[in-house]
Design a protein around this motif. Sequence first.
Motif, short mmCIF file in Angstrom:
data_model
loop_
_atom_site.label_atom_id
_atom_site.label_comp_id
_atom_site.label_asym_id
_atom_site.label_seq_id
_atom_site.Cartn_x
_atom_site.Cartn_y
_atom_site.Cartn_z
N GLN A 24 0.84 -1.21 0.00
CA GLN A 24 0.00 0.00 0.00
C GLN A 24 0.87 1.26 0.00
N PHE A 25 1.91 1.24 0.80
CA PHE A 25 2.82 2.39 0.82
C PHE A 25 3.52 2.57 -0.51
N LYS A 26 3.98 1.47 -1.10
CA LYS A 26 4.69 1.57 -2.38
C LYS A 26 3.78 2.11 -3.48
N SER A 27 2.49 1.84 -3.37
CA SER A 27 1.53 2.29 -4.39
C SER A 27 1.28 3.79 -4.35
N LEU A 28 1.62 4.42 -3.24
CA LEU A 28 1.28 5.84 -3.08
C LEU A 28 1.97 6.74 -4.10
N GLU A 29 3.22 6.46 -4.43
CA GLU A 29 3.94 7.36 -5.33
C GLU A 29 3.27 7.45 -6.69
N GLU A 30 2.95 6.30 -7.27
CA GLU A 30 2.28 6.31 -8.58
C GLU A 30 0.95 7.04 -8.51
N GLN A 31 0.20 6.80 -7.45
CA GLN A 31 -1.10 7.45 -7.28
C GLN A 31 -0.95 8.97 -7.20
N TYR A 32 -0.03 9.42 -6.35
CA TYR A 32 0.12 10.87 -6.19
C TYR A 32 0.70 11.53 -7.43
N PRO A 83 -1.83 13.89 7.69
CA PRO A 83 -1.22 12.58 7.98
C PRO A 83 -2.16 11.39 7.86
N GLY A 84 -3.42 11.60 7.49
CA GLY A 84 -4.44 10.56 7.59
C GLY A 84 -4.17 9.28 6.84
N ILE A 85 -3.81 9.36 5.56
CA ILE A 85 -3.67 8.15 4.75
C ILE A 85 -2.53 7.25 5.25
N PRO A 86 -1.31 7.77 5.47
CA PRO A 86 -0.27 6.88 5.99
C PRO A 86 -0.64 6.24 7.33
N GLY A 103 -12.74 20.93 -2.13
CA GLY A 103 -13.40 19.71 -2.59
C GLY A 103 -12.54 18.85 -3.50
N LYS A 104 -11.75 19.48 -4.37
CA LYS A 104 -10.95 18.68 -5.31
C LYS A 104 -9.87 17.88 -4.59
N LYS A 105 -9.39 18.39 -3.46
CA LYS A 105 -8.39 17.64 -2.70
C LYS A 105 -9.02 16.40 -2.06
N ILE A 106 -10.23 16.55 -1.56
CA ILE A 106 -10.93 15.41 -0.97
C ILE A 106 -11.24 14.36 -2.04
N LYS A 107 -11.53 14.80 -3.23
CA LYS A 107 -11.74 13.86 -4.34
C LYS A 107 -10.51 12.99 -4.53
N VAL A 108 -9.32 13.60 -4.49
CA VAL A 108 -8.07 12.86 -4.64
C VAL A 108 -7.87 11.92 -3.46
N VAL A 109 -8.08 12.43 -2.26
CA VAL A 109 -7.89 11.63 -1.04
C VAL A 109 -8.73 10.36 -1.09
N GLN A 110 -10.00 10.50 -1.41
CA GLN A 110 -10.88 9.34 -1.43
C GLN A 110 -10.51 8.38 -2.55
N ALA A 111 -10.12 8.93 -3.69
CA ALA A 111 -9.72 8.07 -4.82
C ALA A 111 -8.48 7.26 -4.48
N ILE A 112 -7.51 7.88 -3.82
CA ILE A 112 -6.29 7.17 -3.44
C ILE A 112 -6.59 6.12 -2.38
N ALA A 113 -7.38 6.49 -1.38
CA ALA A 113 -7.76 5.53 -0.34
C ALA A 113 -8.46 4.31 -0.95
N ASP A 114 -9.37 4.57 -1.89
CA ASP A 114 -10.08 3.47 -2.54
C ASP A 114 -9.14 2.61 -3.39
N SER A 115 -8.19 3.26 -4.06
CA SER A 115 -7.32 2.53 -4.98
C SER A 115 -6.40 1.56 -4.25
N ILE A 116 -6.03 1.89 -3.01
CA ILE A 116 -5.16 0.98 -2.24
C ILE A 116 -5.97 0.19 -1.21
N GLN A 117 -7.29 0.23 -1.38
CA GLN A 117 -8.22 -0.59 -0.59
C GLN A 117 -8.15 -0.29 0.90
N LEU A 118 -8.12 1.01 1.21
CA LEU A 118 -8.22 1.42 2.62
C LEU A 118 -9.70 1.50 2.98
#
Length: 210
Positions: A24-32, A83-86, A103-118
């Motif tokens: 999950q941590f390794k996936s963060l770079e590509e997502q961001y 610090p929420g996602i890590p 709002g657009k930042k929260i869109k990203v946050v939720q998309a990243i959380a969903d993509s790494i199955q948090l």
Amino acid sequence: MNAIIVVVLLQKYFPELSPLQLNQFKSLEEQYRDWNEKINVISRKDIDHLYERHVLHSMAIAKCISFIAGTRILDAGTGGGFPGIPLAIIFPGVQFQLIDATGKKIKVVQAIADSIQLKNVIGLHARAEEMQGRFDFILSRGVAPLHTIYDWTRHLLSVESKNELRNGWLVLKGGNLENELKELKKKAKLIPISNYFKEEFFAEKFIVCF
């Protein structure tokens, strides 16, 4: 950052991370990186230092407290999810609500959380001062002066503590905090992050507990 270097960095300080968590941590770079091309959630100069300046910085909180399962946490002004996602990766049994007024930042946050199955992250487009509910801890990463964060969120803190630390605020801050601590008018403890991480970036970074 090379995936091997990421693993070495994280395992250096968190050897207990599971293979799932490391992935999950390794996936963060590509997502961001992908999202940063569309929406600037991390400064261009910082994206190459994602793991040190954002991920590991956020994880410092996990060095001063191990949240028990069922703890409810609010990340106020989460921006790109820090610090929420890590922390949500480290503590899968803890419920994290990440809010931001943009709002657009929260869109990203939720998309990243969903993509790494948090499964323990909820992103919400909201201002802290308009929020309802109760949380055991309120986190933030330098979005405002300490007294402002306190004023925005004091109505959200649950009075019933169940962790090793009493309920309160854990705020990531840097630099000279003397004036902010005076304005806070509340007893606070400063924990140098350099106690935990030896990289130069953390030399004047703190967790403020109050």
